[in-house]
Scaffold this motif. Structure first.
Motif, PDB file in Angstrom:
ATOM      1  N   PHE A  84       0.858  -1.200   0.000  1.00 32.22           N
ATOM      2  CA  PHE A  84       0.000   0.000   0.000  1.00 32.22           C
ATOM      3  C   PHE A  84       0.892   1.247   0.000  1.00 32.22           C
ATOM      4  O   PHE A  84       1.887   1.303   0.722  1.00 32.22           O
ATOM      5  CB  PHE A  84      -0.869  -0.048   1.262  1.00 32.22           C
ATOM      6  N   THR A  85       0.520   2.253  -0.814  1.00 29.85           N
ATOM      7  CA  THR A  85       1.376   3.440  -0.946  1.00 29.85           C
ATOM      8  C   THR A  85       1.247   4.425   0.220  1.00 29.85           C
ATOM      9  O   THR A  85       2.099   5.293   0.393  1.00 29.85           O
ATOM     10  CB  THR A  85       1.017   4.218  -2.237  1.00 29.85           C
ATOM     11  N   GLY A  86       0.160   4.295   0.989  1.00 30.82           N
ATOM     12  CA  GLY A  86      -0.150   5.311   2.007  1.00 30.82           C
ATOM     13  C   GLY A  86       0.945   5.493   3.042  1.00 30.82           C
ATOM     14  O   GLY A  86       1.384   6.623   3.304  1.00 30.82           O
ATOM     15  N   PHE A 115      -5.587  12.885   7.194  1.00 23.28           N
ATOM     16  CA  PHE A 115      -6.397  11.717   6.872  1.00 23.28           C
ATOM     17  C   PHE A 115      -6.541  11.542   5.364  1.00 23.28           C
ATOM     18  O   PHE A 115      -6.579  12.520   4.621  1.00 23.28           O
ATOM     19  CB  PHE A 115      -7.792  11.865   7.498  1.00 23.28           C
ATOM     20  N   GLY A 116      -6.659  10.309   4.947  1.00 26.98           N
ATOM     21  CA  GLY A 116      -6.828  10.079   3.511  1.00 26.98           C
ATOM     22  C   GLY A 116      -7.028   8.622   3.224  1.00 26.98           C
ATOM     23  O   GLY A 116      -7.172   7.807   4.146  1.00 26.98           O
ATOM     24  N   SER A 117      -7.042   8.332   1.943  1.00 26.55           N
ATOM     25  CA  SER A 117      -7.205   6.981   1.430  1.00 26.55           C
ATOM     26  C   SER A 117      -8.654   6.533   1.385  1.00 26.55           C
ATOM     27  O   SER A 117      -8.982   5.534   0.761  1.00 26.55           O
ATOM     28  CB  SER A 117      -6.360   5.995   2.247  1.00 26.55           C
ATOM     29  N   GLU A 118      -9.516   7.249   2.056  1.00 29.07           N
ATOM     30  CA  GLU A 118     -10.965   7.021   1.920  1.00 29.07           C
ATOM     31  C   GLU A 118     -11.632   8.366   2.173  1.00 29.07           C
ATOM     32  O   GLU A 118     -11.001   9.293   2.699  1.00 29.07           O
ATOM     33  CB  GLU A 118     -11.454   5.978   2.931  1.00 29.07           C
ATOM     34  N   GLY A 171      -5.173  10.715  -3.094  1.00 28.17           N
ATOM     35  CA  GLY A 171      -4.193  10.171  -4.014  1.00 28.17           C
ATOM     36  C   GLY A 171      -4.601   8.792  -4.453  1.00 28.17           C
ATOM     37  O   GLY A 171      -5.640   8.274  -4.031  1.00 28.17           O
ATOM     38  N   MET A 172      -3.779   8.189  -5.264  1.00 30.92           N
ATOM     39  CA  MET A 172      -4.097   6.896  -5.845  1.00 30.92           C
ATOM     40  C   MET A 172      -2.790   6.254  -6.259  1.00 30.92           C
ATOM     41  O   MET A 172      -1.923   6.950  -6.813  1.00 30.92           O
ATOM     42  CB  MET A 172      -4.939   7.202  -7.080  1.00 30.92           C
ATOM     43  N   SER A 173      -2.630   4.969  -6.011  1.00 30.14           N
ATOM     44  CA  SER A 173      -1.369   4.300  -6.350  1.00 30.14           C
ATOM     45  C   SER A 173      -0.963   4.576  -7.795  1.00 30.14           C
ATOM     46  O   SER A 173       0.191   4.894  -8.062  1.00 30.14           O
ATOM     47  CB  SER A 173      -1.478   2.793  -6.199  1.00 30.14           C
ATOM     48  N   GLU A 174      -1.912   4.413  -8.707  1.00 34.79           N
ATOM     49  CA  GLU A 174      -1.580   4.518 -10.126  1.00 34.79           C
ATOM     50  C   GLU A 174      -1.006   5.894 -10.475  1.00 34.79           C
ATOM     51  O   GLU A 174      -0.247   6.040 -11.424  1.00 34.79           O
ATOM     52  CB  GLU A 174      -2.826   4.288 -11.002  1.00 34.79           C
ATOM     53  N   GLY A 201     -11.695  22.369   0.073  1.00 31.12           N
ATOM     54  CA  GLY A 201     -11.313  21.568  -1.087  1.00 31.12           C
ATOM     55  C   GLY A 201      -9.836  21.215  -1.016  1.00 31.12           C
ATOM     56  O   GLY A 201      -9.071  21.827  -0.272  1.00 31.12           O
ATOM     57  N   MET A 202      -9.457  20.184  -1.784  1.00 25.78           N
ATOM     58  CA  MET A 202      -8.067  19.705  -1.740  1.00 25.78           C
ATOM     59  C   MET A 202      -7.270  20.348  -2.874  1.00 25.78           C
ATOM     60  O   MET A 202      -7.641  20.222  -4.054  1.00 25.78           O
ATOM     61  CB  MET A 202      -8.061  18.176  -1.844  1.00 25.78           C
ATOM     62  N   HIS A 203      -6.194  21.048  -2.514  1.00 23.45           N
ATOM     63  CA  HIS A 203      -5.337  21.716  -3.499  1.00 23.45           C
ATOM     64  C   HIS A 203      -4.602  20.673  -4.341  1.00 23.45           C
ATOM     65  O   HIS A 203      -3.898  19.819  -3.796  1.00 23.45           O
ATOM     66  CB  HIS A 203      -4.298  22.576  -2.788  1.00 23.45           C
ATOM     67  N   ARG A 244      -8.641   7.328 -15.849  1.00 26.42           N
ATOM     68  CA  ARG A 244     -10.016   7.368 -15.330  1.00 26.42           C
ATOM     69  C   ARG A 244      -9.996   6.903 -13.872  1.00 26.42           C
ATOM     70  O   ARG A 244      -9.890   5.717 -13.599  1.00 26.42           O
ATOM     71  CB  ARG A 244     -10.914   6.446 -16.157  1.00 26.42           C
ATOM     72  N   THR A 245     -10.123   7.848 -12.933  1.00 28.35           N
ATOM     73  CA  THR A 245     -10.021   7.476 -11.514  1.00 28.35           C
ATOM     74  C   THR A 245     -11.297   6.847 -10.983  1.00 28.35           C
ATOM     75  O   THR A 245     -11.283   6.207  -9.939  1.00 28.35           O
ATOM     76  CB  THR A 245      -9.733   8.708 -10.632  1.00 28.35           C
ATOM     77  N   LYS A 246     -12.432   7.119 -11.657  1.00 28.87           N
ATOM     78  CA  LYS A 246     -13.761   6.689 -11.195  1.00 28.87           C
ATOM     79  C   LYS A 246     -14.217   7.467  -9.961  1.00 28.87           C
ATOM     80  O   LYS A 246     -15.302   7.217  -9.441  1.00 28.87           O
ATOM     81  CB  LYS A 246     -13.803   5.188 -10.889  1.00 28.87           C
ATOM     82  N   ASN A 265     -14.451  17.364  -1.794  1.00 34.41           N
ATOM     83  CA  ASN A 265     -14.543  16.014  -1.194  1.00 34.41           C
ATOM     84  C   ASN A 265     -15.045  15.028  -2.234  1.00 34.41           C
ATOM     85  O   ASN A 265     -16.034  15.314  -2.908  1.00 34.41           O
ATOM     86  CB  ASN A 265     -15.644  16.001  -0.128  1.00 34.41           C
ATOM     87  N   ILE A 266     -14.442  13.882  -2.307  1.00 37.06           N
ATOM     88  CA  ILE A 266     -14.937  12.867  -3.250  1.00 37.06           C
ATOM     89  C   ILE A 266     -16.323  12.420  -2.770  1.00 37.06           C
ATOM     90  O   ILE A 266     -16.482  12.051  -1.602  1.00 37.06           O
ATOM     91  CB  ILE A 266     -13.994  11.638  -3.237  1.00 37.06           C
ATOM     92  N   SER A 267     -17.321  12.480  -3.661  1.00 33.97           N
ATOM     93  CA  SER A 267     -18.645  12.114  -3.153  1.00 33.97           C
ATOM     94  C   SER A 267     -18.960  10.642  -3.412  1.00 33.97           C
ATOM     95  O   SER A 267     -20.031  10.170  -3.083  1.00 33.97           O
ATOM     96  CB  SER A 267     -19.723  13.020  -3.725  1.00 33.97           C
TER      97      SER A 267
HETATM   98  O1  DLL Z   1      -5.377   5.268  -1.073  1.00 29.65           O
HETATM   99  C1  DLL Z   1      -3.453   6.557  -1.767  1.00 29.65           C
HETATM  100  C2  DLL Z   1      -3.549   7.356  -0.522  1.00 29.65           C
HETATM  101  C3  DLL Z   1      -2.982   6.863   0.631  1.00 29.65           C
HETATM  102  C4  DLL Z   1      -4.146   8.606  -0.517  1.00 29.65           C
HETATM  103  C5  DLL Z   1      -3.052   7.623   1.782  1.00 29.65           C
HETATM  104  C6  DLL Z   1      -4.206   9.361   0.631  1.00 29.65           C
HETATM  105  C7  DLL Z   1      -3.640   8.870   1.779  1.00 29.65           C
HETATM  106  P1  DLL Z   1      -5.161   3.460  -3.454  1.00 29.65           P
HETATM  107  O2  DLL Z   1      -5.039   2.427  -2.420  1.00 29.65           O
HETATM  108  O3  DLL Z   1      -4.703   3.183  -4.838  1.00 29.65           O
HETATM  109  O4  DLL Z   1      -4.334   4.732  -3.042  1.00 29.65           O
HETATM  110  O5  DLL Z   1      -6.666   3.936  -3.486  1.00 29.65           O
HETATM  111  C8  DLL Z   1      -7.069   4.998  -4.296  1.00 29.65           C
HETATM  112  O6  DLL Z   1      -8.767   5.607  -2.664  1.00 29.65           O
HETATM  113  O7  DLL Z   1      -9.324   6.219  -6.119  1.00 29.65           O
HETATM  114  C9  DLL Z   1     -10.216   6.923  -3.969  1.00 29.65           C
HETATM  115  O8  DLL Z   1     -11.349   6.155  -4.323  1.00 29.65           O
HETATM  116  C10 DLL Z   1      -9.794   6.575  -2.560  1.00 29.65           C
HETATM  117  N1  DLL Z   1      -9.284   7.769  -1.875  1.00 29.65           N
HETATM  118  C11 DLL Z   1      -8.016   8.120  -1.619  1.00 29.65           C
HETATM  119  N2  DLL Z   1      -7.973   9.296  -0.944  1.00 29.65           N
HETATM  120  C12 DLL Z   1      -9.260   9.705  -0.798  1.00 29.65           C
HETATM  121  C13 DLL Z   1      -9.904  10.834  -0.217  1.00 29.65           C
HETATM  122  C14 DLL Z   1      -4.487   5.468  -1.898  1.00 29.65           C
HETATM  123  N3  DLL Z   1      -9.247  11.824   0.397  1.00 29.65           N
HETATM  124  C15 DLL Z   1      -8.542   5.294  -4.052  1.00 29.65           C
HETATM  125  N4  DLL Z   1     -11.260  10.885  -0.292  1.00 29.65           N
HETATM  126  C16 DLL Z   1      -9.020   6.519  -4.791  1.00 29.65           C
HETATM  127  C17 DLL Z   1     -11.963   9.929  -0.900  1.00 29.65           C
HETATM  128  C18 DLL Z   1     -10.085   8.734  -1.405  1.00 29.65           C
HETATM  129  N5  DLL Z   1     -11.427   8.849  -1.445  1.00 29.65           N
END
Ligand code: DLL
Length: 434
Positions: A137-139, A209-212, A237-240, A255-257, A300-302, A323-325
């Motif tokens: 996991f990249t987080g 906070f992040g990743s969801e 963010g997103m791994s890809e 909002g996120m810069h 395409r992040t979806k 915010n991602i809805s």
């Molecule tokens: O979750 C990267 C990350 C790690 C971002 C830590 C922030 C902090 P993936 O595991 O590839 O990467 O998942 C990416 O997680 O397409 C979103 O659907 C969701 N996601 C990530 N950050 C947010 C957020 C990491 N702030 C997928 N709000 C993305 C909503 C988020 N969804």
């Protein structure tokens, strides 16, 4: 404080950098990645056709499936010798999505995470506890290097063993917590059960906070447990794309810069693929401008959001994403009505008697979709009064009906009985798909 001057450029300056980098990236992928060359040849477009940022929309999209089809390294633009790190995201189905980094990519990544950490209030004074899972996991490693880079003291505690996490937090004087918002709530809950009140007995003042997703109501829950002065920002963010580091909130919480000198963000209609005007909601599409190993074009992040270009009071001039809805593929279609789990969360968290933990179960019975929502009571005492429970259930059902236009079944459950999560929370079970 602002970490990098690139966060404050004028629109003209940003666009100039973007165009230059876009041209170079498109040339790079065309020359090095057979899949890109095929896609572009099919669309009848050559790297030399990219003359302005407006030409971006002529380029074909890239999908997660493309990474799967070329698994594991087929979309990399460098030989394996130049890779210094590989991460992967497991996803729920199919092969993992594999991403790679050169030495320069790691430097870029670290700088981008430093930007969002500083925007979220972090400094070299902080003791930062990273409660993301270390591994593919990249987080965790993303935040780890970004925070070390600004001089913070990093505690790589990872996830799990929540009581021990709290012990470190207390004894080492952690000031900054990195986690998913749902794990942050769980940590607070466990601390309280150990007789430690996060508001008064811990020194954690900042949450990155992040990743969801974190809805505004979820943020309110965080304030309730961690204190009203807790500086709680989220980043995306997103791994890809790189991992964390694509965008992050500042204390203005508007909002996120987006790190626009490294990524171009577009919002499109997910059905037609058409680019939508600024301010309209749709699917986020991102182009990487500086990645060496894996520069994705129009990915395409979806994820569903909107872009905002108005200046922010913090002084950053970069575009922001709301915010991602939800995710285009999380959208539930229930009896023909489109429902995002985040809409349900917003309704539930407005109701005082219930906590921030819930589970949505969708099924089909006698050819009809059903939706059951399990919600957790905050207080055991309600369980003693049948009529109080009945009234509460009626209220939740009514509020959901007003917002979603859909009937649902509500199941109230005792405090602390629904699952808790250390990573991304899983709140929806769609039995129709099983
Ligand atoms: O979750 C990267 C990350 C790690 C971002 C830590 C922030 C902090 P993936 O595991 O590839 O990467 O998942 C990416 O997680 O397409 C979103 O659907 C969701 N996601 C990530 N950050 C947010 C957020 C990491 N702030 C997928 N709000 C993305 C909503 C988020 N969804």
């Amino acid at each position: 404080m602002i970490w990098a001057k690139e966060e404050t450029l004028s629109r003209n300056e940003i666009e100039k950098i973007q165009l230059e980098r876009l041209k170079a990236t498109v040339k790079r992928v065309y020359e090095k990645v057979p899949l890109y060359r095929e896609k572009m040849d099919k669309a009848n477009i050559k790297p030399s056709d990219i003359k302005s940022l407006d030409d971006l929309k002529k380029l074909p999209f890239t999908y997660k499936q493309d990474l799967r089809d070329t698994y594991p390294f087929g979309m990399f633009t460098v030989p394996q010798k130049e890779l210094v790190r590989v991460h992967a995201s497991s996803g729920t189905t199919g092969k993992p999505t594999v991403v790679g980094y050169t030495k320069n990519d790691l430097k870029t990544w670290t700088e981008l995470v430093s930007r969002l950490a500083v925007a979220g209030g972090a400094s070299d004074e902080d003791i930062a506890q990273i409660c993301f899972g270390y591994g593919m996991f990249t987080g965790a490693l993303g935040l780890h290097y970004g925070l070390e880079n600004i001089g913070a003291t990093v505690l790589p505690t990872s996830t799990g063993n929540t009581q021990k996490q709290i012990l470190y937090m207390k004894d080492f004087g952690t000031t900054l917590l990195v986690a998913t918002p749902s794990y942050a709530l769980h940590i607070a809950e466990v601390a309280l059960s150990m007789g430690i009140d996060p508001k008064t007995d811990l020194n954690v003042k900042i949450g990155l906070f992040g990743s969801e997703g974190m809805t505004e109501s979820m943020r309110e829950e965080v304030y309730k447990l961690w204190g009203k002065d807790f500086l709680c920002t989220q980043n995306y963010g997103m791994s890809e794309l790189i991992g964390p580091g694509v965008s992050g909130e500042c204390p203005e919480l508007c909002g996120m810069h987006i790190n626009e000198d490294h990524f171009i963000a577009e919002v499109i209609d997910p059905q037609t693929g058409e680019v939508l005007p600024a301010g309209e909601k749709g699917e986020l599409v991102v182009t990487c401008l500086t990645k060496e190993a894996l520069p994705l074009i129009r990915y395409r992040t979806k994820d569903i959001t909107r872009l905002m270009y108005e200046p922010c009071k913090c002084g950053r001039t970069t575009a922001r994403m709301e915010n991602i809805s939800g995710r285009a593929d999380d959208m539930l279609k229930i009896r023909g009505v489109n429902v995002f789990p985040s809409q349900i969360e917003e309704v539930l968290l407005q109701i005082e008697e219930i906590g921030p933990h819930y589970e949505i179960i969708v099924d089909r019975k006698n050819h009809l979709d059903t939706m059951e929502i399990k919600v957790e009571l905050i207080d055991d005492s309600l369980l003693e009064s049948y009529s109080a429970l009945e009234n509460l259930e009626k209220k939740i059902r009514g509020n959901l009906k007003t917002v979603l236009g859909l009937a649902s079944t509500i199941k109230l459950v005792a405090p602390k009985t629904l699952p808790r999560f250390e990573g991304k929370a899983k709140r929806v079970t769609d039995l129709r798909k099983l």
